[in-house]
Design a protein around this motif. Structure first.
Motif, PDB file in Angstrom:
ATOM      1  N   ALA A  84       0.709   2.667   6.422  1.00 28.64           N
ATOM      2  CA  ALA A  84      -0.648   2.100   6.425  1.00 28.64           C
ATOM      3  C   ALA A  84      -1.067   1.768   5.000  1.00 28.64           C
ATOM      4  O   ALA A  84      -0.622   2.406   4.033  1.00 28.64           O
ATOM      5  CB  ALA A  84      -1.632   3.094   7.046  1.00 28.64           C
ATOM      6  N   VAL A  85      -1.910   0.771   4.862  1.00 25.61           N
ATOM      7  CA  VAL A  85      -2.322   0.325   3.535  1.00 25.61           C
ATOM      8  C   VAL A  85      -3.032   1.453   2.790  1.00 25.61           C
ATOM      9  O   VAL A  85      -3.754   2.262   3.388  1.00 25.61           O
ATOM     10  CB  VAL A  85      -3.239  -0.918   3.637  1.00 25.61           C
ATOM     11  CG1 VAL A  85      -4.533  -0.589   4.342  1.00 25.61           C
ATOM     12  CG2 VAL A  85      -3.523  -1.505   2.268  1.00 25.61           C
ATOM     13  N   ASN A  86      -2.819   1.507   1.492  1.00 31.52           N
ATOM     14  CA  ASN A  86      -3.388   2.545   0.638  1.00 31.52           C
ATOM     15  C   ASN A  86      -4.916   2.557   0.725  1.00 31.52           C
ATOM     16  O   ASN A  86      -5.557   1.504   0.802  1.00 31.52           O
ATOM     17  CB  ASN A  86      -2.942   2.291  -0.807  1.00 31.52           C
ATOM     18  CG  ASN A  86      -3.270   3.455  -1.721  1.00 31.52           C
ATOM     19  OD1 ASN A  86      -4.426   3.727  -1.987  1.00 31.52           O
ATOM     20  ND2 ASN A  86      -2.241   4.126  -2.207  1.00 31.52           N
ATOM     21  N   GLU A  87      -5.508   3.744   0.692  1.00 29.68           N
ATOM     22  CA  GLU A  87      -6.969   3.864   0.770  1.00 29.68           C
ATOM     23  C   GLU A  87      -7.655   3.147  -0.389  1.00 29.68           C
ATOM     24  O   GLU A  87      -8.753   2.613  -0.237  1.00 29.68           O
ATOM     25  CB  GLU A  87      -7.376   5.344   0.759  1.00 29.68           C
ATOM     26  CG  GLU A  87      -7.159   6.057   2.080  1.00 29.68           C
ATOM     27  CD  GLU A  87      -8.026   5.488   3.197  1.00 29.68           C
ATOM     28  OE1 GLU A  87      -9.199   5.160   2.924  1.00 29.68           O
ATOM     29  OE2 GLU A  87      -7.528   5.359   4.324  1.00 29.68           O
ATOM     30  N   THR A  88      -7.016   3.121  -1.553  1.00 31.98           N
ATOM     31  CA  THR A  88      -7.595   2.404  -2.703  1.00 31.98           C
ATOM     32  C   THR A  88      -7.742   0.923  -2.389  1.00 31.98           C
ATOM     33  O   THR A  88      -8.733   0.283  -2.760  1.00 31.98           O
ATOM     34  CB  THR A  88      -6.701   2.577  -3.947  1.00 31.98           C
ATOM     35  OG1 THR A  88      -6.561   3.966  -4.225  1.00 31.98           O
ATOM     36  CG2 THR A  88      -7.309   1.878  -5.152  1.00 31.98           C
ATOM     37  N   VAL A  89      -6.752   0.376  -1.688  1.00 31.42           N
ATOM     38  CA  VAL A  89      -6.805  -1.039  -1.293  1.00 31.42           C
ATOM     39  C   VAL A  89      -7.950  -1.273  -0.318  1.00 31.42           C
ATOM     40  O   VAL A  89      -8.709  -2.244  -0.444  1.00 31.42           O
ATOM     41  CB  VAL A  89      -5.463  -1.472  -0.661  1.00 31.42           C
ATOM     42  CG1 VAL A  89      -5.563  -2.886  -0.102  1.00 31.42           C
ATOM     43  CG2 VAL A  89      -4.344  -1.375  -1.688  1.00 31.42           C
ATOM     44  N   LEU A  90      -8.106  -0.377   0.637  1.00 28.02           N
ATOM     45  CA  LEU A  90      -9.178  -0.524   1.635  1.00 28.02           C
ATOM     46  C   LEU A  90     -10.559  -0.489   0.998  1.00 28.02           C
ATOM     47  O   LEU A  90     -11.492  -1.139   1.475  1.00 28.02           O
ATOM     48  CB  LEU A  90      -9.081   0.588   2.685  1.00 28.02           C
ATOM     49  CG  LEU A  90      -7.942   0.481   3.699  1.00 28.02           C
ATOM     50  CD1 LEU A  90      -7.913   1.718   4.584  1.00 28.02           C
ATOM     51  CD2 LEU A  90      -8.097  -0.768   4.553  1.00 28.02           C
TER      52      LEU A  90
END
Length: 314
Positions: free
Chosen positions: A112-118
């Motif tokens: 899953a995409v990194n939380e920083t990216v989200l």
């Protein structure tokens, strides 16, 4: 060149920061990457039909990938003779995918995409742009139906994509399962299609899309108004024909002179001007010194209708 390809090439023509390139690659590879298992290790193949996109991918990969990158161009045998550009990453593939947080080889699944990216708007937009460039499509604004979609190989990835877009940016992506390995996330509202193209940073394409949409809407509105005018004119003509027949009948039956002066003036105006609307008749009556409204004109013709013994058509 299709409109979808124009949008994609505009996306990759922009300058990305180092971390945005990483995030873009993450989105692209998750949607487009293909593993090739060999006796010497795992290879990763990326594919596109655009030379410009292929060159952009090659440039980005060189910043993060330490192994060998092979380039192949496949010419299709179809009538369109379309070329497909393949970039094959050989050598440090597993380390590359781990560094980009793309694939978990222990569990054999996408990460899953990194939380920083989200939480970072420009990085999330780069991630989404990568996904769209990989397997997205959008109809030309010149077509009647508006449609934008992103294709996935599994339902979990499709649901994850639609959840991000719908929750973060208030899109209304719907999911359609066409086959086991072909799941589509799509939107059809023109405003949402325009907003998505804007989100993935393709402003020239947005302008082209909006100009075509505005032009079509303007033409549709003009046609709608013309149709209403034609309908109203036909209705006025039909009503005037009926009223003219009733007035002639009253005269033939020697009943006309029994009418009030106001009714006789309006009746003679109708006979002389069968094309006039109620508003125009009211204006003509006012010029003759008889103050009356459209509603008053309608009431007088109802009276004539009753006297003539014909049911009034509403």
């Amino acid at each position: 060149m299709s409109f979808a390809l124009k949008v994609k090439e505009e996306i990759v023509s922009h300058s990305f920061t180092h971390i945005q390139k990483q995030t873009f690659l993450c989105g692209f590879i998750k949607s487009n990457g293909e593993f090739i298992y060999t006796s010497t290790g795992i290879k990763l193949r990326l594919s596109t039909i655009s030379n410009r996109i292929a060159r952009s991918l090659l440039s980005m990969c060189k910043e993060f990938f330490k192994g060998e990158i092979q380039i192949a161009i496949i010419q299709s045998q179809s009538l369109k003779k379309q070329k497909t550009f393949h970039l094959t990453l050989i050598g440090e593939t597993e380390a590359f995918l781990r560094d980009l947080e793309i694939y978990d080889f222990n569990n054999h699944k996408n990460i899953a995409v990194n939380e920083t990216v989200l939480k970072t708007d420009d990085l999330l937009r780069a991630y989404i742009a990568g996904m769209f460039v990989a397997l997205g499509s959008v109809n030309s604004p010149e077509t009647i139906n508006y449609h934008l979609e992103v294709q996935f190989k599994d339902l979990e990835s499709a649901e994850y994509f639609s959840q991000i877009l719908n929750k973060k940016y208030d899109f209304d992506f719907k999911i359609l399962v066409r086959s086991e390995n072909k799941i589509i996330c799509y939107i059809k509202k023109s405003a949402l299609v325009s907003d998505f193209i804007k989100l993935v940073d393709a402003p020239i394409s947005v302008m082209e899309f909006e100009n075509e949409r505005i032009s079509r809407d303007l033409v549709n509105n003009i046609n709608r108004i013309q149709n209403i005018d034609i309908y109203n004119q036909r209705k006025t003509t039909s009503t005037a024909e009926k009223q003219t027949k009733q007035i002639h009948w009253l005269k033939e039956q020697k009943m006309f002179n029994a009418l009030s002066d106001r009714i006789k003036i309006l009746a003679n105006l109708r006979l002389a001007n069968p094309e006039m609307s109620y508003l125009e008749l009211a204006q003509a009556m006012n010029k003759k010194g008889h103050k009356i409204t459209k509603s008053g004109i309608s009431n007088i013709f109802r009276t004539i209708d009753k006297i003539a013994g014909v049911d009034h058509e509403k």
